[in-house]
Scaffold this motif. Sequence first.
Motif, PDB file in Angstrom:
ATOM      1  N   ALA A 169       1.539  -3.101  -7.236  1.00 35.39           N
ATOM      2  CA  ALA A 169       1.121  -3.246  -5.842  1.00 35.39           C
ATOM      3  C   ALA A 169       1.401  -1.961  -5.056  1.00 35.39           C
ATOM      4  O   ALA A 169       0.555  -1.480  -4.295  1.00 35.39           O
ATOM      5  N   ILE A 170       2.593  -1.396  -5.273  1.00 31.74           N
ATOM      6  CA  ILE A 170       2.962  -0.157  -4.577  1.00 31.74           C
ATOM      7  C   ILE A 170       2.015   0.972  -4.977  1.00 31.74           C
ATOM      8  O   ILE A 170       1.551   1.740  -4.143  1.00 31.74           O
ATOM      9  N   LEU A 184      -0.986   0.753  -5.799  1.00 31.32           N
ATOM     10  CA  LEU A 184      -2.278   0.592  -5.124  1.00 31.32           C
ATOM     11  C   LEU A 184      -2.203   1.031  -3.665  1.00 31.32           C
ATOM     12  O   LEU A 184      -3.222   1.122  -2.991  1.00 31.32           O
ATOM     13  N   GLY A 185      -0.980   1.261  -3.187  1.00 32.91           N
ATOM     14  CA  GLY A 185      -0.813   1.693  -1.803  1.00 32.91           C
ATOM     15  C   GLY A 185      -0.407   0.574  -0.862  1.00 32.91           C
ATOM     16  O   GLY A 185      -0.463   0.732   0.353  1.00 32.91           O
ATOM     17  N   MET A 186      -0.008  -0.561  -1.414  1.00 26.95           N
ATOM     18  CA  MET A 186       0.406  -1.662  -0.539  1.00 26.95           C
ATOM     19  C   MET A 186       1.747  -1.354   0.114  1.00 26.95           C
ATOM     20  O   MET A 186       2.624  -0.745  -0.498  1.00 26.95           O
ATOM     21  N   GLN A 233       2.989  -6.189   2.598  1.00 23.25           N
ATOM     22  CA  GLN A 233       1.779  -6.637   1.891  1.00 23.25           C
ATOM     23  C   GLN A 233       2.122  -7.055   0.467  1.00 23.25           C
ATOM     24  O   GLN A 233       1.632  -8.062  -0.036  1.00 23.25           O
ATOM     25  N   ARG A 249       1.248 -10.736  -0.545  1.00 25.51           N
ATOM     26  CA  ARG A 249       0.059 -10.919  -1.388  1.00 25.51           C
ATOM     27  C   ARG A 249       0.407 -11.078  -2.868  1.00 25.51           C
ATOM     28  O   ARG A 249      -0.319 -11.739  -3.599  1.00 25.51           O
ATOM     29  N   ILE A 250       1.486 -10.435  -3.305  1.00 23.56           N
ATOM     30  CA  ILE A 250       1.751 -10.377  -4.748  1.00 23.56           C
ATOM     31  C   ILE A 250       2.990 -11.174  -5.145  1.00 23.56           C
ATOM     32  O   ILE A 250       2.937 -12.014  -6.035  1.00 23.56           O
ATOM     33  N   PRO A 297       3.207 -15.398  -3.584  1.00 18.59           N
ATOM     34  CA  PRO A 297       2.346 -16.402  -4.236  1.00 18.59           C
ATOM     35  C   PRO A 297       2.842 -16.767  -5.638  1.00 18.59           C
ATOM     36  O   PRO A 297       2.788 -17.927  -6.037  1.00 18.59           O
TER      37      PRO A 297
END
Lengths: 316, 253
Positions: A218-219, A221-223, A227, A231-232, A235
């Motif tokens: 996630a990181i 990807l730039g989250m 986020q 999002r990750i 959930p």
Amino acid sequence: MNTSNQKSQAELLFEAQEKKKGIFRRNVVLSWLGLLLFMIVMFSGIEIRSANNTTSFSTWKFDNIIENGIEKRTRVETIQFSLPFGLPNDGISLATILIDGQFISDNLNFVAGGIAQTIQISILSIILAIILALLAALGRLSSNPFIYALSTFYVSLIRGTPLYLQIFFFFLALPQLGIVLKGLTAGVIALGLNYGAYMSETFRAGIASVSKGQREAAIALGMTPSQTMRRIILPQALRFAIPPMGNDFISMTKDSALVSATGFVQELMWRATKVGRAEFRNLEALVMAAIFYWVMTLLLTSLQARIEARLAKGDR
Amino acid sequence: MHHPIVKISNLDKYFGHLHVLKNISVEVPEKQVVCLIGRSGSGKSTLLRCINFLEDPSHGTIEVDGIKVEAEGKGREHQNLIHDVRLKTGMVFQEFNLFPHMTVLENVIEGPVIVKGMDKNQAIALAERNLDSVGMLFKKDEYPLRLSGGQKQRVAIARALTMEPRVMLFDEPTSALDPELIGEVLNVMKKVAQEGMTMIVVTHEMGFAKEVADRVIVMSEGELIEDTSPEELFSNPKDPRTKALIDRYRTAE
């Protein structure tokens, strides 16, 4: 040729095991029904008596009779039939518990009316508990020492004191400080705080169960951290936490009975004890309430099993 | 020589007292495919992970497509620079790290939609194009659980490509795969290289290095011990440690 032979042997073995399991399950169900029948008979008011070379079967029930001009509710026996022989041990009698059917049918609606309130308390409390548990779990994972301390302090304090005390604290102790809460509010706050503390551990374990690689992906990807969490991580953590949360909710429906101690919340337990005390029919009233709680638990457990099966089938 | 996409200057990295990257400087020009090889523990993965700050370097600077980040930087400004660098880099992991609660397509559009704020339909169109190019469009509505390792890695490549990075970082992309699945992933990587992507690949796949790389960098104990073309490396390795590495590969082949 050889392999197909081996395979069918494995299949046979599997079938035999399945059959054994099936027989076991069937016997468990039959035993359950037997135990249930035994309990029903134990509360049926039937009596079998052997005396003077006759064996009689009788049923007892409560009835209103007039004695010395005063109407009185008392136990009345009706002999259904007798057999012209005694049992080997003469003078023996087998009596079951007599419950007042009339009282139950008179008060059934009133006691059942508490179910809605019980469910209301449970739902409000579980929502509060989930929010607190999530905050406490995130606090536990925080690198800020104060937030970490706040979270562990809360969990320790709540887990270190009885739920019963906590309900009374919000209902009886706070008015001394000028804060007067309604019984329902006090009950929901206490239950929510209490369950939140226990559930935070479930949530923390859920978050910890998500692998480090997920966060890194996630990181990469730039989250942002929030986020990534939203999002990750969450959930996946919630999916892990749903089965234990279901157990907590089922426990909560029963612990909500403690809120009746405030005397101002007309849930199931409060209603049962009220009518039971008024007519000295506590046995009947509590049996009634027990059946309601039990059926509620059975329904919730089957619902939970269905949700879990769905989660397992899906996309894990 | 093209303009450098990645420029690493005087980079040091310590894990506690362990000095894992020792004053490393290297430039990667546009469209170059660089393989980083070396024994495990040589620091090659750490170097790769420093480029997008999955590891924080201790000293030195990282520059990606003109965005220059000092290792010692602090505060919001520094975080913003790191974020910008991450938008310029796509990363593919050894363990794939697909998001298990999302379908293949959802995995691929997650970055563009959430991070870049791209319109969802536009992101889907782009994602489908990239999934098609890695040969995974037919599985777009499946969950990662139902994919083989090779398929997962191809989706992971599509996910990184859909962010439209300037450079792709591969961290041992085939090391977690069953041997028969390595080929399909290497083929996709070859295709990505042929389309002109700048790539830095940490790998043990000497065959891939020989066939696809423009340049091979050999690392040992936190240092770059050799930086040359694949032809040169395989025919005429200079450092004795490189020679040992090549010999081991030859006997394994």
